[in-house]
Design a protein around this motif. Structure first.
Motif, mmCIF file in Angstrom:
data_model
loop_
_atom_site.group_PDB
_atom_site.id
_atom_site.type_symbol
_atom_site.label_atom_id
_atom_site.label_comp_id
_atom_site.label_asym_id
_atom_site.label_seq_id
_atom_site.Cartn_x
_atom_site.Cartn_y
_atom_site.Cartn_z
ATOM 1 N N TRP A 93 0.810 -1.214 0.000
ATOM 2 C CA TRP A 93 0.000 0.000 0.000
ATOM 3 C C TRP A 93 0.842 1.261 0.000
ATOM 4 O O TRP A 93 0.624 2.179 -0.771
ATOM 5 N N SER A 94 1.798 1.309 0.933
ATOM 6 C CA SER A 94 2.586 2.532 1.087
ATOM 7 C C SER A 94 3.370 2.828 -0.179
ATOM 8 O O SER A 94 3.419 3.962 -0.645
ATOM 9 N N TYR A 95 3.962 1.786 -0.716
ATOM 10 C CA TYR A 95 4.782 1.964 -1.906
ATOM 11 C C TYR A 95 3.943 2.488 -3.069
ATOM 12 O O TYR A 95 4.313 3.446 -3.738
ATOM 13 N N SER A 96 2.788 1.877 -3.270
ATOM 14 C CA SER A 96 1.997 2.306 -4.413
ATOM 15 C C SER A 96 1.434 3.710 -4.196
ATOM 16 O O SER A 96 1.287 4.485 -5.136
ATOM 17 N N THR A 97 1.147 4.061 -2.947
ATOM 18 C CA THR A 97 0.694 5.429 -2.680
ATOM 19 C C THR A 97 1.808 6.419 -2.999
ATOM 20 O O THR A 97 1.564 7.485 -3.567
ATOM 21 N N ALA A 98 3.038 6.041 -2.639
ATOM 22 C CA ALA A 98 4.175 6.917 -2.924
ATOM 23 C C ALA A 98 4.298 7.150 -4.425
ATOM 24 O O ALA A 98 4.491 8.280 -4.885
ATOM 25 N N VAL A 99 4.166 6.065 -5.195
ATOM 26 C CA VAL A 99 4.271 6.197 -6.648
ATOM 27 C C VAL A 99 3.149 7.083 -7.185
ATOM 28 O O VAL A 99 3.373 7.976 -8.014
ATOM 29 N N GLY A 100 1.942 6.871 -6.665
ATOM 30 C CA GLY A 100 0.803 7.675 -7.099
ATOM 31 C C GLY A 100 0.978 9.138 -6.745
ATOM 32 O O GLY A 100 0.677 10.030 -7.543
ATOM 33 N N LEU A 101 1.505 9.379 -5.554
ATOM 34 C CA LEU A 101 1.719 10.755 -5.104
ATOM 35 C C LEU A 101 2.738 11.448 -5.989
ATOM 36 O O LEU A 101 2.563 12.593 -6.409
ATOM 37 N N PHE A 102 3.803 10.729 -6.276
ATOM 38 C CA PHE A 102 4.843 11.257 -7.155
ATOM 39 C C PHE A 102 4.231 11.669 -8.499
ATOM 40 O O PHE A 102 4.502 12.752 -9.020
ATOM 41 N N ASN A 103 3.363 10.814 -9.005
ATOM 42 C CA ASN A 103 2.689 11.096 -10.271
ATOM 43 C C ASN A 103 1.862 12.379 -10.174
ATOM 44 O O ASN A 103 1.897 13.230 -11.061
ATOM 45 N N SER A 104 1.142 12.532 -9.065
ATOM 46 C CA SER A 104 0.302 13.715 -8.898
ATOM 47 C C SER A 104 1.136 14.985 -8.839
ATOM 48 O O SER A 104 0.745 16.022 -9.375
#
Lengths: 301, 533
Positions: A267-278
């Motif tokens: 979860w944390s990792y994918s949120t980080a990737v998503g946040l980076f994208n945003s």
């Protein structure tokens, strides 16, 4: 001051009520979740809960930046977005201009309806159709074979993937996106056309000097919005169309987030990737807005 | 600005759980109540037990919930325990599971692969406070499970964590029931070509070539996009390797895709693909497309399930071609006459089981419900239904389904009828029954298949080892990247878009760089403690 507010409220009560659902939508679905994005900086475990999961700083981000797939994901997301913008954006303008020039009312309505129908078909169905068209015995290969080409499976060729994606994207969205330009076209004063005709301008000159300047603000706003969305391709279409053989060109940030978050439960990792994208999206939007303000009078803020 | 839907969704779940449920983090695991008022089934009426389980496709064809099946209506009468079923949408079990985990409102019982699909493994799931350790619960409420495990020490060893904790009521594939998938070929075409049943790679090549020459353009087809099918390719197992970790002859764990045998498999399969023996759309083939090819005669060989695939292809094929017949072939080998060492079979315990979560309100009821299907009476009921209604016992003591099941008038398939009146047809938390397997396999080809597909592969398939939570995490991290890469490259080698001779060494080097040695060390450490259980 106080009086002013209450006066304003009295006068515009119904308007405020009208906008309330929209505001709520953004509060609930856009602002509240931002708080949860903090798990990008944690090692989130559902059992420990949000507050007790340990902080890990930027570890999740570092891991993504060092991932072997980092550059490939950036490149794929970027190229796919750029191609969609490059081909898709003008396409809907051109369609709107063409529809606008159709004199027969019934024909006009029919073309319009047909062109925006695909927008309402479920993505799963659209992708199922694409898959069936692209197999070696499918429609597209029938056409290729008819003209003497050799049949080959298209959906497993990384070189064809982007074409398939972009063309189907245009097919799906062109009608829908042209609606706003058609609305803008209606607002152009017909006197301007008369004046142009009197000055001896043909169809082409009218298009260049009356029509296009008339819808330019709309075009620029739409372009800005598109650029802001540039890197935020959804994962849905990708996971329906790709397979390991096409990861090379097909795997994009959001499909990677999907795989690591919902399949591998990081979860944390994918949120980080998503946040980076945003964050990248926000940067792109600001850049586009800045450029537009500098070179024209139109901007979002 | 539109963020990714996913992010919003996940994060929303997290926050809403937080706001709605501020006390949840301080909740402690409920102590198991010592005073049991159990006086035999049916139990007294009480609140329903919530049960999260992926329904079998044979159920969903006719019922929206497993609770609507005649089986569970009868089960309610017998046990007195109401069940509130919660089903994830088909194909989205893992996503649903993740969302439930992130949300924190676990149902009372959750049927899932706790061994491989819970990040960190079952020990972590207990440590995280998601599910309960079942040792005390088995002692108090599950006499039937206890008795079964005492009689089967091998299974008992497999379903525990290294420190001896039971974490679920398992699905056990008993002796002979695990070989329900394997290679199959059209026997009528074989006869027509004048060929024997192929057993080696060379014989397969010969048969496929002959079939191609007779006008069947792409004789071999399988839905390669399905992970199971891709990973259990019979033409890979012939090279004594596996698509992931496996136990090699030296009794240590190896990673197949970087070994020489795997390279030879790829070379051979790529050659078949190049020569058109394998369907050109291999990576994107769907199950329906394969069905169409196999039943219409465009393809003549596949590897697939004995029940849902072979069992439905034969009658479908015979509709247009009365000679149509499929037979199972042994897992191929390299040398003629060898006993197949490698192949696929369901492990006795694959990790699937019903765990009782820490949010379970009435632990005894949940445990008694699960235990019921391990009693002799309950087990017969689970696999055959009600005596003289759905099954009869013949003079030799063999069980047979009645005409109600086998000659149904509703136009349902046999699997769907069985799934309505029993729970035999899909993954259920009890031990499998070979009597059912042979009854369900109604066609002679199917009955034979179970034995034809027997190999020595159980020695080589990875047992249910449980690395420590930290190790599991590292392992998952490493393997997520490696698996993506390995799948991508394997396909490219097969399709010929990447040259095996040129790129093999780089491919192996890259996997090494991604940390396969560390992963192997973790696996072997866990394997050692497994053997010492």
């Amino acid at each position: 001051m106080k009086q002013k507010i209450s006066q304003d409220w009295q006068r515009n009560k119904s308007l405020y009520l009208l906008v309330l659902p929209v505001v709520l939508f953004y509060v609930i679905f856009a602002y509240k979740p931002m708080y949860g994005a903090l798990i990008a900086f944690k090692d989130y475990s559902p059992a420990l809960g949000f507050s007790k999961s340990p902080w890990v700083g930027t570890e999740n981000f570092t891991r993504f930046f060092q991932s072997v797939y980092f550059w490939r994901l950036i490149k794929n997301t970027f190229l796919l977005s750029i191609y969609c913008l490059l081909w898709g954006f003008p396409a809907s303008i051109i369609l709107a201009l063409m529809i606008n020039n159709v004199k027969n009312k019934h024909l006009k309505k029919t073309v319009q309806t047909i062109s925006y129908l695909p927008h309402f078909i479920s993505l799963v169905v659209v992708c199922g159709m694409i898959a069936d068209f692209c197999v070696s015995t499918g429609l597209i290969n029938d056409v290729i074979a008819f003209f003497g080409g050799t049949r080959k499976p298209l959906l497993q060729d990384p070189a064809q993937y982007r074409k398939i994606y972009v063309i189907s994207q245009i097919w799906q969205q062109i009608g829908w996106e042209s609606i706003i330009y058609l609305a803008a076209l209606c607002n152009i004063d017909s006197q301007l056309y008369e004046a142009a005709r009197i000055d001896g301008a043909g169809k082409w000159k009218q298009l260049l000097h009356v029509t296009l300047p008339g819808i330019a603000p709309t075009i620029i706003i739409m372009l800005l919005l598109s650029i802001g969305r540039l890197m935020s391709l959804g994962y849905e279409k990708t996971i329906l169309l790709y397979n390991p053989a096409t990861y090379e060109t097909a795997d994009i940030i959001s499909s990677y987030v999907y795989r690591s978050g919902l399949i591998n439960q990081e979860w944390s990792y994918s949120t980080a990737v998503g946040l980076f994208n945003s964050v990248i999206n926000l940067g792109l939007l600001m850049l586009a807005n800045f450029l537009s303000r500098k070179f024209s009078d139109t901007s979002l803020w | 600005m539109r963020k990714t839907t996913l992010l919003v969704l996940m994060v929303l779940c997290v926050t809403s759980a937080l706001f709605a449920n501020g006390t949840k983090e301080t909740e402690v695991q409920q102590p198991v109540s010592t005073s049991s008022t159990f006086t035999g089934y049916p139990m007294e009426k009480d609140t329903p037990v919530s049960f999260w389980i992926k329904p079998g496709s044979s159920v969903t064809a006719n019922f929206s919930s497993m609770g609507d099946t005649p089986f569970y209506k009868e089960a309610l009468k017998r046990t007195g325990i109401d069940i509130d079923f919660q089903h994830p949408p088909i194909g989205q079990e893992n996503e649903q599971f993740s969302l439930i985990m992130a949300d924190g409102n676990y149902p009372d019982i959750m049927m899932y692969n706790w061994l491989s699909n819970y990040p960190g493994g079952p020990a972590k799931a207990i440590a995280d406070g998601v599910i309960m350790s079942l040792n005390d619960i088995f002692d108090k409420y599950c006499p039937n499970i206890k008795a079964y495990l005492a009689a089967h020490p091998d299974y008992d060893k497999a379903i525990k964590t290294d420190d001896g904790q039971y974490y679920c009521v398992p699905m056990i594939n008993t002796e002979g029931t695990g070989t329900f998938l394997g290679p199959m070929i059209r026997s009528d075409i074989l006869a027509h070509l004048g060929k024997e049943v192929p057993t080696t790679i060379d014989e397969w090549y010969d048969v496929l070539k002959a079939a191609q020459a007779s006008g069947i353009s792409h004789p071999l087809a399988s839905e390669f996009s399905q992970i199971d099918i891709r990973n259990w390719n019979p033409f890979m197992y012939a090279y004594k390797t596996d698509s992931s970790f496996f136990v090699a002859d030296d009794n240590t764990i190896h990673y197949g895709p970087i070994e020489e045998g795997y390279k030879e498999y790829l070379e051979n399969f790529a050659k078949w693909y190049r020569e058109g023996l394998v369907d050109p759309d291999l990576p994107s083939l769907t199950t329906d497309q394969v069905t169409e090819k196999m039943t219409s005669g465009k393809s003549i060989a596949a590897w697939a399930l004995v029940g849902g695939r072979m069992g439905s292809w034969i009658p479908a094929g015979q509709k247009t071609n009365p000679d149509y017949m499929l037979i199972a072939t042994p897992w191929p080998t390299l040398g003629k006459g060898e006993t197949p060492e490698y192949g696929w079979s369901a492990m006795p315990f694959s990790g699937n089981g019903a765990a009782i979560t820490t949010k379970c309100k009435n632990v005894e009821r949940a445990a008694r419900l699960l235990d019921y299907f391990w009693s002799n009476e309950g087990h017969d009921f689970a696999y055959f239904g009600t005596k003289d209604v759905t099954y009869t016992i013949d003079a030799d003591g063999n069980y047979h389904y009645t005409d109600l099941i086998t000659k149904n008038t509703k136009g349902w398939t046999l699997g769907q009828m069985i799934a309505a009146y029993t729970i035999a047809n899909y993954t259920t938390p009890t031990y499998a029954d070979i009597r059912y397997s042979k009854e369900y396999a109604s066609l002679p080809s199917q009955k034979e298949a179970y034995d034809i597909w027997r190999t020595n592969c159980l020695k080589h398939l990875l047992p249910p080892i449980t690395p420590s939570p930290d190790d599991s995490k590292t392992l998952a991290r490493i393997m997520n990247e490696i698996t993506t890469y390995q799948r991508e490259l394997s396909l490219k080698f097969i399709l010929g878009t990447e040259d095996i001779d040129k790129s093999w060494d780089t491919y192996v080097a890259n996997i090494k760089k991604m940390g396969i040695d560390q992963a192997l060390a973790i696996e072997n450490k866990a394997y050692d403690s497994y053997q010492n259980r």
